[in-house]
Motif scaffolding. Structure first.
Motif, PDB file in Angstrom:
ATOM      1  N   ASN A  80       0.756  -1.219   0.052  1.00 36.28           N
ATOM      2  CA  ASN A  80       0.084  -0.176  -0.004  1.00 36.28           C
ATOM      3  C   ASN A  80       0.833   1.289   0.018  1.00 36.28           C
ATOM      4  N   PHE A  81       2.057   1.063  -0.543  1.00 34.28           N
ATOM      5  CA  PHE A  81       3.035   2.258  -0.414  1.00 34.28           C
ATOM      6  C   PHE A  81       2.420   3.410  -1.255  1.00 34.28           C
ATOM      7  N   ALA A  82       2.374   2.876  -2.483  1.00 31.72           N
ATOM      8  CA  ALA A  82       1.946   3.851  -3.381  1.00 31.72           C
ATOM      9  C   ALA A  82       0.445   4.646  -3.406  1.00 31.72           C
ATOM     10  N   GLY A  83      -0.251   4.083  -2.614  1.00 27.41           N
ATOM     11  CA  GLY A  83      -1.747   4.430  -2.183  1.00 27.41           C
ATOM     12  C   GLY A  83      -2.742   4.212  -3.447  1.00 27.41           C
ATOM     13  N   ASN A  84      -2.425   3.435  -4.527  1.00 24.39           N
ATOM     14  CA  ASN A  84      -3.339   2.968  -5.476  1.00 24.39           C
ATOM     15  C   ASN A  84      -3.434   1.511  -5.729  1.00 24.39           C
ATOM     16  N   GLN A  85      -3.862   1.271  -6.817  1.00 23.76           N
ATOM     17  CA  GLN A  85      -4.239  -0.246  -6.995  1.00 23.76           C
ATOM     18  C   GLN A  85      -3.097  -1.169  -7.233  1.00 23.76           C
ATOM     19  N   THR A  86      -1.923  -0.531  -7.371  1.00 21.70           N
ATOM     20  CA  THR A  86      -0.574  -1.350  -7.921  1.00 21.70           C
ATOM     21  C   THR A  86       0.432  -1.056  -6.843  1.00 21.70           C
ATOM     22  N   CYS A  87       1.482  -2.136  -6.947  1.00 20.83           N
ATOM     23  CA  CYS A  87       2.633  -2.060  -6.185  1.00 20.83           C
ATOM     24  C   CYS A  87       3.753  -2.486  -6.850  1.00 20.83           C
ATOM     25  N   MET A  89       7.709  -4.473  -7.114  1.00 23.71           N
ATOM     26  CA  MET A  89       8.752  -5.079  -6.609  1.00 23.71           C
ATOM     27  C   MET A  89       9.819  -5.483  -7.524  1.00 23.71           C
ATOM     28  N   ALA A  90      10.952  -5.918  -6.906  1.00 25.04           N
ATOM     29  CA  ALA A  90      11.932  -6.025  -8.105  1.00 25.04           C
ATOM     30  C   ALA A  90      12.918  -7.211  -7.804  1.00 25.04           C
ATOM     31  N   HIS A  91      13.281  -8.016  -8.556  1.00 24.41           N
ATOM     32  CA  HIS A  91      14.373  -9.159  -8.301  1.00 24.41           C
ATOM     33  C   HIS A  91      15.494  -8.769  -9.348  1.00 24.41           C
ATOM     34  N   TYR A  92      16.941  -9.214  -8.830  1.00 27.81           N
ATOM     35  CA  TYR A  92      17.842  -9.083  -9.702  1.00 27.81           C
ATOM     36  C   TYR A  92      19.066 -10.257  -9.377  1.00 27.81           C
ATOM     37  N   GLY A  93      19.944 -10.453 -10.028  1.00 24.71           N
ATOM     38  CA  GLY A  93      20.860 -11.454 -10.046  1.00 24.71           C
ATOM     39  C   GLY A  93      22.197 -10.772 -10.436  1.00 24.71           C
ATOM     40  N   LEU A  94      22.945 -11.710 -10.911  1.00 25.17           N
ATOM     41  CA  LEU A  94      24.436 -11.250 -11.265  1.00 25.17           C
ATOM     42  C   LEU A  94      24.415 -10.130 -12.749  1.00 25.17           C
ATOM     43  N   TRP A  95      23.411 -10.416 -13.417  1.00 22.84           N
ATOM     44  CA  TRP A  95      23.420  -9.960 -14.832  1.00 22.84           C
ATOM     45  C   TRP A  95      22.486  -8.882 -15.172  1.00 22.84           C
ATOM     46  N   LYS A  96      21.190  -9.044 -14.500  1.00 20.70           N
ATOM     47  CA  LYS A  96      19.984  -8.340 -14.916  1.00 20.70           C
ATOM     48  C   LYS A  96      19.317  -7.913 -13.829  1.00 20.70           C
ATOM     49  N   ALA A  97      18.384  -7.094 -13.800  1.00 19.81           N
ATOM     50  CA  ALA A  97      17.372  -6.870 -12.816  1.00 19.81           C
ATOM     51  C   ALA A  97      16.173  -6.604 -13.490  1.00 19.81           C
ATOM     52  N   CYS A  98      14.745  -7.078 -12.667  1.00 15.66           N
ATOM     53  CA  CYS A  98      13.741  -6.959 -13.335  1.00 15.66           C
ATOM     54  C   CYS A  98      12.723  -6.274 -12.189  1.00 15.66           C
ATOM     55  N   VAL A  99      11.964  -5.256 -12.767  1.00 12.80           N
ATOM     56  CA  VAL A  99      11.021  -4.678 -12.032  1.00 12.80           C
ATOM     57  C   VAL A  99       9.416  -5.057 -12.333  1.00 12.80           C
ATOM     58  N   HIS A 100       8.673  -5.524 -11.401  1.00  8.88           N
ATOM     59  CA  HIS A 100       7.272  -5.654 -11.721  1.00  8.88           C
ATOM     60  C   HIS A 100       6.454  -4.884 -11.314  1.00  8.88           C
ATOM     61  N   THR A 101       5.232  -4.571 -11.922  1.00  5.44           N
ATOM     62  CA  THR A 101       4.038  -3.739 -11.334  1.00  5.44           C
ATOM     63  C   THR A 101       2.996  -4.739 -11.086  1.00  5.44           C
ATOM     64  N   LEU A 102       2.477  -5.026  -9.934  1.00  2.00           N
ATOM     65  CA  LEU A 102       1.759  -5.846  -9.693  1.00  2.00           C
ATOM     66  C   LEU A 102       0.106  -5.304  -9.220  1.00  2.00           C
ATOM     67  N   TRP A 103      -0.960  -5.916  -9.226  1.00  2.00           N
ATOM     68  CA  TRP A 103      -2.031  -5.485  -8.793  1.00  2.00           C
ATOM     69  C   TRP A 103      -2.166  -5.791  -7.173  1.00  2.00           C
ATOM     70  N   VAL A 104      -2.609  -4.946  -6.587  1.00  2.00           N
ATOM     71  CA  VAL A 104      -2.765  -5.093  -5.003  1.00  2.00           C
ATOM     72  C   VAL A 104      -3.772  -6.145  -4.776  1.00  2.00           C
ATOM     73  N   ALA A 105      -4.813  -6.147  -5.689  1.00  2.00           N
ATOM     74  CA  ALA A 105      -5.854  -6.962  -5.352  1.00  2.00           C
ATOM     75  C   ALA A 105      -5.771  -8.626  -5.556  1.00  2.00           C
ATOM     76  N   ASP A 106      -4.383  -8.824  -6.224  1.00  2.00           N
ATOM     77  CA  ASP A 106      -3.745 -10.238  -6.302  1.00  2.00           C
ATOM     78  C   ASP A 106      -2.899 -10.472  -5.309  1.00  2.00           C
ATOM     79  N   VAL A 107      -2.405  -9.741  -4.627  1.00  2.00           N
ATOM     80  CA  VAL A 107      -1.386  -9.848  -3.562  1.00  2.00           C
ATOM     81  C   VAL A 107      -2.142 -10.679  -2.161  1.00  2.00           C
ATOM     82  N   ASP A 108      -1.585 -11.779  -1.854  1.00  2.00           N
ATOM     83  CA  ASP A 108      -2.187 -12.337  -0.446  1.00  2.00           C
ATOM     84  C   ASP A 108      -2.441 -11.036   0.688  1.00  2.00           C
ATOM     85  N   PRO A 109      -3.628 -11.207   1.102  1.00  2.00           N
ATOM     86  CA  PRO A 109      -4.165 -10.092   2.124  1.00  2.00           C
ATOM     87  C   PRO A 109      -3.364 -10.306   3.478  1.00  2.00           C
ATOM     88  N   GLU A 110      -2.968 -11.296   3.791  1.00  2.00           N
ATOM     89  CA  GLU A 110      -1.921 -11.544   4.910  1.00  2.00           C
ATOM     90  C   GLU A 110      -0.349 -11.190   4.649  1.00  2.00           C
TER      91      GLU A 110
END
Length: 265
Positions: A80-87, A89-110
């Protein structure tokens, strides 16, 4: 006349000695060949080496899987950091990084943070420019330390090089039927396992440096399955190298370490 007789006897003696010397040389040559044949590995030792090589092959596979994927660490904003319906997250390794924009409704409520990355949404992946232009990457306003990232990548590549060298030694051992290359192979696999573990520790330090570079955006972080594969590979490779070291020792040397039963009196 008598002088000719003694000279002929002398010549016969020399020829006999020469013949005896040649026969002795052939016998010594055959004995050396037989000794070399006796030094070849038995079928049981050959099977043990193949089993230890299988263990190392598992470590090599885990290393390739970890080094080639970009799930070494996951960085997630509060959902809920952005205060809208999306949030994000990112993950990366040794060579590249990926940024994902997800729907808050799809995230586990817990779940407090955004994620996981497997949820449907938009993703943007880019390769690091550490090895080309030398630029640091910026993830959620946080700056990477390219020196630590490059060090982790180089350590991983050196580990793969040692694995290839160790594999060549084992292939030569099995093809030639001699145990001479077992100790070099043991050194290569143990060193490769140590290098993988050091690479994981260096990468973790780079993640901590990234997180401390900026505090404007709170992030949840955790090492992901790629780092777990690399860490497990390091332990497996060290174990396989120790097995090769044990197999390279003479049987009598490690049998002394086994408990002996006292004979009945």
């Amino acid at each position: 006349m008598w002088s000719n007789f003694f000279v002929s006897q002398d010549d016969e003696g020399r020829m006999g000695a020469a013949g005896g010397g040649q026969a002795g040389g052939l016998a010594a040559l055959k004995g050396g060949r037989a000794h070399r044949r006796s030094q070849k590995m038995s079928d049981s030792q050959d099977g043990k080496i193949k089993l230890a090589f299988l263990v190392c092959a598992v470590g090599v596979t885990l290393t390739v899987l970890g080094v080639g994927t970009e799930f070494w660490v996951e960085l997630a904003q509060p959902k809920n950091f952005a205060g809208n319906q999306t949030c994000q997250m990112a993950h990366y390794g040794l060579w590249k990084a990926c940024v994902h924009t997800l729907w808050v409704a799809d995230v586990d409520p817990e779940r407090v943070s955004c994620g996981p990355a497997e949820l449907p949404g938009e993703s943007n992946c880019t390769y690091f420019k550490f090895f080309t232009s030398g630029e640091n990457a910026i993830v959620f306003k946080k700056t990477t330390n390219k020196n630590l990232n490059i060090a982790a990548a180089i350590l991983a590549l050196l580990s793969l090089t040692m694995m290839v060298t160790g594999s060549i030694c084992i292939i030569m051992t099995l093809s030639k039927g001699v145990s001479f290359f077992l100790k070099p192979a043991s050194f290569c696999f143990i060193l490769s396992g140590v290098l993988v573990l050091v690479s994981v520790l260096t990468f973790h330090q780079s993640v901590l440096t990234l997180l401390s570079s900026d505090h404007s955006i709170p992030l949840h972080h955790q090492l992901s399955w790629s780092a777990a594969c690399a860490g497990s590979a390091g332990a497996v490779l060290i174990f396989g190298g120790v097995l090769f070291l044990i197999l390279s020792l003479p049987v009598s040397s490690w049998q002394k370490c086994l408990p002996h039963k006292n004979s009945a009196t």
